[in-house]
Design an enzyme around this catalytic site. Structure first.
Site, PDB file in Angstrom:
ATOM      1  N   THR A  57      52.719  37.993   4.952  1.00 33.40           N
ATOM      2  CA  THR A  57      53.642  38.575   3.974  1.00 33.40           C
ATOM      3  C   THR A  57      55.086  38.355   4.408  1.00 33.40           C
ATOM      4  O   THR A  57      55.941  37.967   3.606  1.00 33.40           O
ATOM      5  CB  THR A  57      53.346  40.080   3.804  1.00 33.40           C
ATOM      6  OG1 THR A  57      52.092  40.207   3.140  1.00 33.40           O
ATOM      7  CG2 THR A  57      54.424  40.785   3.005  1.00 33.40           C
TER       8      THR A  57
ATOM      9  N   GLN B 142      45.052  31.370   2.404  1.00 31.60           N
ATOM     10  CA  GLN B 142      43.595  31.389   2.294  1.00 31.60           C
ATOM     11  C   GLN B 142      42.927  30.104   2.746  1.00 31.60           C
ATOM     12  O   GLN B 142      41.725  30.082   2.993  1.00 31.60           O
ATOM     13  CB  GLN B 142      43.177  31.716   0.850  1.00 31.60           C
ATOM     14  CG  GLN B 142      43.442  33.155   0.447  1.00 31.60           C
ATOM     15  CD  GLN B 142      42.685  34.188   1.287  1.00 31.60           C
ATOM     16  OE1 GLN B 142      41.687  33.873   1.934  1.00 31.60           O
ATOM     17  NE2 GLN B 142      43.192  35.410   1.305  1.00 31.60           N
TER      18      GLN B 142
ATOM     19  N   SER C 219      48.801  32.857   7.516  1.00 25.18           N
ATOM     20  CA  SER C 219      48.578  34.145   8.177  1.00 25.18           C
ATOM     21  C   SER C 219      47.406  34.011   9.134  1.00 25.18           C
ATOM     22  O   SER C 219      46.300  33.672   8.728  1.00 25.18           O
ATOM     23  CB  SER C 219      48.280  35.187   7.103  1.00 25.18           C
ATOM     24  OG  SER C 219      47.959  36.421   7.695  1.00 25.18           O
TER      25      SER C 219
ATOM     26  N   HIS D 218      45.505  36.117  10.846  1.00 27.00           N
ATOM     27  CA  HIS D 218      44.303  36.958  10.819  1.00 27.00           C
ATOM     28  C   HIS D 218      43.354  36.540   9.701  1.00 27.00           C
ATOM     29  O   HIS D 218      42.222  37.006   9.640  1.00 27.00           O
ATOM     30  CB  HIS D 218      44.653  38.453  10.745  1.00 27.00           C
ATOM     31  CG  HIS D 218      45.200  38.908   9.431  1.00 27.00           C
ATOM     32  ND1 HIS D 218      44.416  39.469   8.466  1.00 27.00           N
ATOM     33  CD2 HIS D 218      46.451  38.862   8.928  1.00 27.00           C
ATOM     34  CE1 HIS D 218      45.173  39.772   7.416  1.00 27.00           C
ATOM     35  NE2 HIS D 218      46.406  39.419   7.671  1.00 27.00           N
TER      36      HIS D 218
ATOM     37  N   CYS E 111      42.483  46.842  -5.583  1.00 31.69           N
ATOM     38  CA  CYS E 111      43.017  46.002  -4.520  1.00 31.69           C
ATOM     39  C   CYS E 111      43.206  46.786  -3.237  1.00 31.69           C
ATOM     40  O   CYS E 111      42.957  46.323  -2.158  1.00 31.69           O
ATOM     41  CB  CYS E 111      44.337  45.392  -4.948  1.00 31.69           C
ATOM     42  SG  CYS E 111      45.024  44.326  -3.692  1.00 31.69           S
TER      43      CYS E 111
END
Lengths: 472, 472
Positions: free
Chosen positions: B75, B185, B202, B204, B328
């Site tokens: 983010t 992703q 990202s 993780h 979400c």
């Protein structure tokens, strides 16, 4: 001298990971790896760990759990805190007040705020690096949107009069102007001063892992997140929450706080020893920062005619990791804005910040090599420097605490040859007989007895320091 | 059914820590804990580890090491990347283009940009969730400061035509408009598509630890950091650098990339199995997202008349951790903007994202419990739903790969009683004789032979799937 052990004296940059933090991190990687925002079992488990960590951090820092948000670093906490408060008070005005000796993250954010049309006042400090509460409060105007003051200075260790300043702000009717207190260097070591509206801290400074900062915002303080917020961390810090690191940060904060009373006293005495010894051992040196109202673990001094970068290199080769306000990072060679604001010498600057567990032996070793190294760095300049108070720049501490006379005198006789003529031997002893025997021995052997000093100046918690100058 | 084992099908939210990442993290906590900006020994060691990690990440993502900065999260990478590019191109204009199905971090940043006076165009997607390159390129104007397009969608797995879009942008003379590709992703699983100016990811999501994002900025792209920068991470990301986590992130990225070819094929087949089975097993269900150009590990379907939150709770109790575009997070109950943009059913939404190592047995178990749970959730509504294609909502896979006839037929005869009348038995076999024997057995025993299907739809890499409907 080849380093037998590497000694790390740069805890104010980052503290070594506390054993408790490592344990907690390993456990939380197993138990708290899932997204705490999810409702399934592993998510709920991560949420429970996160909530417990938040409660711990809130309790230690004197905040309510719902006031505490976790950020990715102390710098991010400062930035989001300042920008969020400034945005939240935009209608009040665009005036920002901070002390001249804040961390660079505050100064950089202030510069950007100014470039974007804000007005910034930097309150000066005295020669010890301290702001005057009256002067700080006077800089706050009705249109001041935010005031920023550190709990203690990161370069020289001076503790700032935060609570007094906050009281003055309140008394003069500016109680609505939020005060952001940057507690990065003191959190865990000292109680958080009263009067903050926003509080920031950084876990790796207290032995937590990197990747965790704290931003606490008091209930009722206006805050409007500068980054587009999501629903995480009270809408103040967007992005996936690093639960394992936060759990480790909270565990080490709790541990460090529990150890603080004892460890602060120990480190305080070691720093006292350094503050007293360095000017005796090294010519043309200035120890800076407040000698009394200071952090327990930080001591800073500047050496005239010395390139700080070069001295750091020499110290590194001798096995000592220290930092310098003259060479804040490898790529920035501007002199420290803190030292400049204090009006003290900025060149040849060395900051020692002792991590928990630093031993008196490590400190003594540092004091042994420092004079040689400074002399080596100055040597090409061909200067004729006055001898330091400590004469030949050599000092030996002989620890005889717990030894009965005549042992202290025997050890003194054995070891005085280790310092050159003009050098000083400091005998630490708690047998009262030493007070008579050591001067008597000096008289008999033609050495100069220079009197007593408090033992805590040499890192001891009892007894006295007897100073003997080698004359022959 | 009490859960015998908790099954985690939410890798798209966060992947379990890769064993290599855990190992690297533990080692780097010892070796890389110091500040990489410091010049002393432990600092230089941290710097070397950081440099090596940057090279690894750059190589895997197809960037130059000096183009790669590490952030604290995906983010943060998106936010700093978007804001930095928008600031860097302020003179060109204040127009931002993004697809309608970007991650919420993109949408939130766009909303804030719009509130601050910018103009934003969201390019629609088709029913599979894909943008049209032509339509996307047409939205980019001479005053567009930045275009943002994900490599693949995080909710439905559809792969976006990034390279084609970038080519069109170039061809139409907008080659100077930077394209930020959010590869959160796909990074580590699929090659990064060509044509990006800024790239975000990202750690993780690929089995690295939390606390690490990647922001790569192509040489020559205009960039003006939105946060006041310090000298760290190329001036793009301020704050203390989390070296241990970055080292772990790089190690796991390398490992995941090495395993990707084999693991992608395996997960692709398991998802194929789910995509085929769910509509047969559950009435009134819609599997969404592109069936072909998709991520290997994500499958999403929506169930009419079902509250997604309630279904997730039932699945959790049955031992399955899954996510829903309808819920979400625990606090946000707005329907998924992705599903809304696709024009597909948003209610009763379930996203499965299979982590590495997911077994066919886990998938079969999910397919066994899902129909019951959906029926239970719908039951209070008293609806008269059509039977699903899969009739009684029951399906049993009998794996006879590697078994010679007559073993497959014997196993079929033994186990057909496990499904209710109307249920389906899928026999996986690679002995050619099964093709004759199974229909023959059905004929003899009065069961319905429904033909063959590709075995990979059932997670097998060879043989065929023979479908037998229990009639009596």
């Amino acid at each position: 001298m080849p380093p037998t052990e590497n000694v790390y004296f740069d805890a104010a940059t980052t503290a070594p990971l506390h054993p408790v933090a490592r344990q907690a991190l390993t456990a939380a990687l197993d138990e708290g790896w899932a997204d705490p925002a999810r409702l399934y079992r592993s998510g709920r488990q991560a949420r429970m760990l996160l909530d417990a960590a938040r409660e711990t951090v809130a309790e230690v820092l004197g905040a309510r759990p719902d006031e505490v948000s976790f950020t990715a670093s102390g710098t991010q906490a400062v930035q989001l805190g300042m920008l969020g408060a400034l945005r939240g008070r935009r209608r009040t005005g665009r005036h920002l007040v901070h002390s001249a000796v804040e961390h660079s993250s505050v100064l950089h954010t202030a510069e950007r705020f100014e470039a974007d049309g804000g007005e910034v006042a930097a309150v000066p400090v005295d020669r010890q690096g301290r702001v005057s509460p009256a002067e700080f409060a006077a800089a706050v105007r009705p249109d001041t949107a935010l005031a920023v003051l550190q709990s203690a200075n990161h370069e020289v260790g001076t503790v700032q009069p935060v609570a007094e300043t906050a009281e003055l702000l309140h008394a003069q009717g500016n109680e609505h102007c939020p005060l952001l207190v940057d507690a990065a260097q003191s959190a865990g070591r000292l109680p958080v001063p009263a009067g903050w509206s926003l509080l920031t801290a950084s876990a790796h400074k207290w032995g937590g892992p990197p990747g965790v900062g704290v931003l606490a915002v008091r209930k009722g303080s206006r805050f409007n997140s500068a980054l587009s917020a999501d629903e995480r961390e009270g809408g103040r810090v967007p992005g996936f929450v690093n639960v394992p690191a936060i759990v480790a940060a909270a565990a080490s904060l709790r541990a460090v706080q529990a150890e603080a009373a004892a460890e602060n006293a120990r480190l305080h005495a070691l720093v006292e020893r350094i503050r007293a010894a360095v000017p005796r051992l090294v010519p043309e040196v200035e120890v800076v920062g407040d000698p009394v109202a200071r952090l327990p673990h930080i001591v800073t001094f500047s050496c005239l005619y010395v390139d700080g970068e070069v001295l750091l290199g020499e110290l590194d080769r001798a096995g000592f990791a220290v930092s310098s306000g003259s060479s804040c990072t490898s790529s920035t060679l501007t002199p420290s804005h803190v030292l400049a604001a204090m009006g003290v010498l900025t060149e040849g600057n060395v900051r020692l910040s002792l991590p928990s567990g630093t031993t008196a032996e490590q400190v003594e070793r540092f004091l042994t090599v420092l004079p040689e190294l400074v002399a080596r760095v100055r040597e090409p300049l061909g200067l004729d420097l006055p001898a330091p108070a400590g004469a030949a720049g050599s000092e030996l501490v002989v620890d005889q605490l717990g030894k009965r006379c005549p042992l202290p005198v025997i050890e003194l006789a054995k070891r005085i040859g280790e310092v050159p003529v003009g050098g000083l031997v400091v005998v630490l002893a708690d047998d009262e007989a030493a007070r008579l025997d050591i001067p008597a021995w000096c008289e008999m052997r033609g050495q100069a007895y220079e009197g007593e000093a408090p033992a805590d100046a040499y890192g001891a918690d009892r007894g006295f320091a007897y100073l003997v100058r080698r004359v022959s």
